[in-house]
Design an enzyme around this catalytic site. Structure first.
Site, PDB file in Angstrom:
ATOM      1  N   GLU A  86       0.857  -1.192   0.000  1.00 12.21           N
ATOM      2  CA  GLU A  86       0.000   0.000   0.000  1.00 12.21           C
ATOM      3  C   GLU A  86       0.887   1.233   0.000  1.00 12.21           C
ATOM      4  O   GLU A  86       1.918   1.240   0.671  1.00 12.21           O
ATOM      5  CB  GLU A  86      -0.879   0.027   1.256  1.00 12.21           C
ATOM      6  CG  GLU A  86      -2.090  -0.866   1.163  1.00 12.21           C
ATOM      7  CD  GLU A  86      -2.240  -1.740   2.388  1.00 12.21           C
ATOM      8  OE1 GLU A  86      -1.479  -1.561   3.358  1.00 12.21           O
ATOM      9  OE2 GLU A  86      -3.110  -2.617   2.360  1.00 12.21           O
TER      10      GLU A  86
ATOM     11  N   TYR B 143       7.980   1.581  -7.414  1.00 13.54           N
ATOM     12  CA  TYR B 143       7.242   0.313  -7.516  1.00 13.54           C
ATOM     13  C   TYR B 143       6.885   0.004  -8.979  1.00 13.54           C
ATOM     14  O   TYR B 143       6.996  -1.144  -9.415  1.00 13.54           O
ATOM     15  CB  TYR B 143       5.982   0.360  -6.641  1.00 13.54           C
ATOM     16  CG  TYR B 143       6.288   0.632  -5.181  1.00 13.54           C
ATOM     17  CD1 TYR B 143       7.427   0.093  -4.570  1.00 13.54           C
ATOM     18  CD2 TYR B 143       5.460   1.436  -4.405  1.00 13.54           C
ATOM     19  CE1 TYR B 143       7.720   0.368  -3.246  1.00 13.54           C
ATOM     20  CE2 TYR B 143       5.756   1.703  -3.069  1.00 13.54           C
ATOM     21  CZ  TYR B 143       6.874   1.167  -2.502  1.00 13.54           C
ATOM     22  OH  TYR B 143       7.192   1.422  -1.192  1.00 13.54           O
TER      23      TYR B 143
HETATM   24  C1  LIG Z   1      10.697   5.847  -2.174  1.00 16.81           C
HETATM   25  C2  LIG Z   1      12.165   5.772  -1.749  1.00 16.81           C
HETATM   26  C3  LIG Z   1      12.377   4.538  -0.875  1.00 16.81           C
HETATM   27  C4  LIG Z   1      13.034   5.638  -3.020  1.00 16.81           C
HETATM   28  O1  LIG Z   1      14.388   5.432  -2.603  1.00 16.81           O
HETATM   29  P1  LIG Z   1      15.644   5.858  -3.507  1.00 16.81           P
HETATM   30  O2  LIG Z   1      16.855   5.298  -2.869  1.00 16.81           O
HETATM   31  O3  LIG Z   1      15.603   7.328  -3.763  1.00 16.81           O
HETATM   32  O4  LIG Z   1      15.301   5.074  -4.849  1.00 16.81           O
HETATM   33  P2  LIG Z   1      16.242   4.872  -6.142  1.00 16.81           P
HETATM   34  O5  LIG Z   1      17.357   5.876  -6.170  1.00 16.81           O
HETATM   35  O6  LIG Z   1      16.620   3.457  -6.231  1.00 16.81           O
HETATM   36  O7  LIG Z   1      15.214   5.222  -7.291  1.00 16.81           O
HETATM   37  C5  LIG Z   1      14.394   4.191  -7.822  1.00 16.81           C
HETATM   38  C6  LIG Z   1      13.256   4.748  -8.618  1.00 16.81           C
HETATM   39  O8  LIG Z   1      12.359   5.442  -7.766  1.00 16.81           O
HETATM   40  C7  LIG Z   1      11.779   6.524  -8.488  1.00 16.81           C
HETATM   41  N1  LIG Z   1      12.104   7.752  -7.760  1.00 16.81           N
HETATM   42  C8  LIG Z   1      12.955   7.888  -6.704  1.00 16.81           C
HETATM   43  N2  LIG Z   1      12.928   9.157  -6.283  1.00 16.81           N
HETATM   44  C9  LIG Z   1      12.068   9.822  -7.069  1.00 16.81           C
HETATM   45  C10 LIG Z   1      11.597  11.164  -7.121  1.00 16.81           C
HETATM   46  N3  LIG Z   1      12.031  12.095  -6.228  1.00 16.81           N
HETATM   47  N4  LIG Z   1      10.679  11.490  -8.047  1.00 16.81           N
HETATM   48  C11 LIG Z   1      10.219  10.580  -8.921  1.00 16.81           C
HETATM   49  N5  LIG Z   1      10.624   9.275  -8.929  1.00 16.81           N
HETATM   50  C12 LIG Z   1      11.535   8.922  -8.007  1.00 16.81           C
HETATM   51  C13 LIG Z   1      12.337   6.489  -9.876  1.00 16.81           C
HETATM   52  O9  LIG Z   1      11.474   5.701 -10.675  1.00 16.81           O
HETATM   53  C14 LIG Z   1      13.646   5.776  -9.676  1.00 16.81           C
HETATM   54  O10 LIG Z   1      14.067   5.064 -10.792  1.00 16.81           O
HETATM   55  P3  LIG Z   1      15.149   5.727 -11.812  1.00 16.81           P
HETATM   56  O11 LIG Z   1      16.311   6.136 -10.960  1.00 16.81           O
HETATM   57  O12 LIG Z   1      15.459   4.609 -12.752  1.00 16.81           O
HETATM   58  O13 LIG Z   1      14.459   6.900 -12.412  1.00 16.81           O
HETATM   59  C15 LIG Z   1      12.602   7.087  -1.007  1.00 16.81           C
HETATM   60  O14 LIG Z   1      12.177   8.191  -1.757  1.00 16.81           O
HETATM   61  C16 LIG Z   1      12.056   7.200   0.401  1.00 16.81           C
HETATM   62  O15 LIG Z   1      12.641   6.710   1.372  1.00 16.81           O
HETATM   63  N6  LIG Z   1      10.907   7.884   0.569  1.00 16.81           N
HETATM   64  C17 LIG Z   1      10.347   8.118   1.918  1.00 16.81           C
HETATM   65  C18 LIG Z   1       9.800   6.854   2.517  1.00 16.81           C
HETATM   66  C19 LIG Z   1       8.640   6.316   1.722  1.00 16.81           C
HETATM   67  O16 LIG Z   1       7.731   7.052   1.351  1.00 16.81           O
HETATM   68  N7  LIG Z   1       8.664   5.007   1.467  1.00 16.81           N
HETATM   69  C20 LIG Z   1       7.605   4.309   0.760  1.00 16.81           C
HETATM   70  C21 LIG Z   1       6.537   3.911   1.708  1.00 16.81           C
HETATM   71  S1  LIG Z   1       5.193   3.087   0.840  1.00 16.81           S
END
Ligand SMILES: CC(C)(COP(=O)(O)OP(=O)(O)OC[C@H]1O[C@@H](n2cnc3c(N)ncnc32)[C@H](O)[C@@H]1OP(=O)(O)O)[C@@H](O)C(=O)NCCC(=O)NCCS
Length: 150
Positions: A108, A120
């Site tokens: 979710e 995702y």
């Molecule tokens: C979601 C989260 C875990 C992504 O972690 P991350 O280490 O930045 O992810 P990655 O660097 O591996 O990026 C993977 C993909 O996520 C997406 N993404 C990551 N940050 C993004 C941003 N700011 N805007 C849009 N897409 C984004 C992209 O699709 C990216 O793929 P790409 O690099 O090929 O374009 C991070 O933003 C986070 O911790 N958010 C807060 C906690 C949260 O909301 N978790 C999810 C709970 S359901």
């Protein structure tokens, strides 16, 4: 990807670091007790941490419910985002799910959390419904996402 990053099974030694990550990532962070239960006590759960320089800066995990995996959380410290850690955590969870013979993964996510949804979708999850007003803090809807495994 950061050179010195490793992905390891989460344990008691990561709890203190991950509490800091939780507080930076979520309006309603998990308590120390909840993290301990998830990392150490819950036999239906499996969690991994992303570790850099001996410090846990991200984590992700899931519960196995029969032949499905429910991803509970993926979170990366704000200073280390958009460097591939979220992807690395998702990839290890996918490997874990496949090695357990799971048939599907679900999770979710807040409707407004577009970066998580993008992560995702990158890994093949698609929308599979909605839970209206699911999050108690602001009555936000949850999008339910699914990925079928081969
Ligand atoms: C979601 C989260 C875990 C992504 O972690 P991350 O280490 O930045 O992810 P990655 O660097 O591996 O990026 C993977 C993909 O996520 C997406 N993404 C990551 N940050 C993004 C941003 N700011 N805007 C849009 N897409 C984004 C992209 O699709 C990216 O793929 P790409 O690099 O090929 O374009 C991070 O933003 C986070 O911790 N958010 C807060 C906690 C949260 O909301 N978790 C999810 C709970 S359901």
């Amino acid at each position: 990807m950061l050179n010195d990053m490793s992905i390891v099974r989460a344990g008691r030694e990561h709890i203190e670091d991950i509490m800091k990550v939780e507080k930076l990532c979520f309006k309603i962070p998990w308590s120390q007790q909840s993290i301990t239960d998830e990392f150490v006590n819950n036999e239906a759960a499996v969690y991994y941490c992303a570790v850099i320089g001996g410090r846990a800066v991200g984590y992700g995990g899931m519960w196995q419910v029969l032949d499905e995996g429910h991803i509970t959380n993926i979170a990366v410290h704000p200073e280390f985002r958009q460097s591939g850690l979220g992807s690395a955590l998702m990839e290890v969870l996918l490997e874990e799910a496949k090695s357990r013979g799971l048939t599907a993964l679900t999770l979710e996510v807040r409707r407004s959390n577009l970066s998580a949804q993008a992560l995702y979708r990158k890994y093949g999850f698609s929308d599979g419904g909605m839970r209206k007003r699911y999050y108690a803090d602001n009555n936000e809807d949850a999008i339910i996402m699914w990925k079928r495994l081969e």
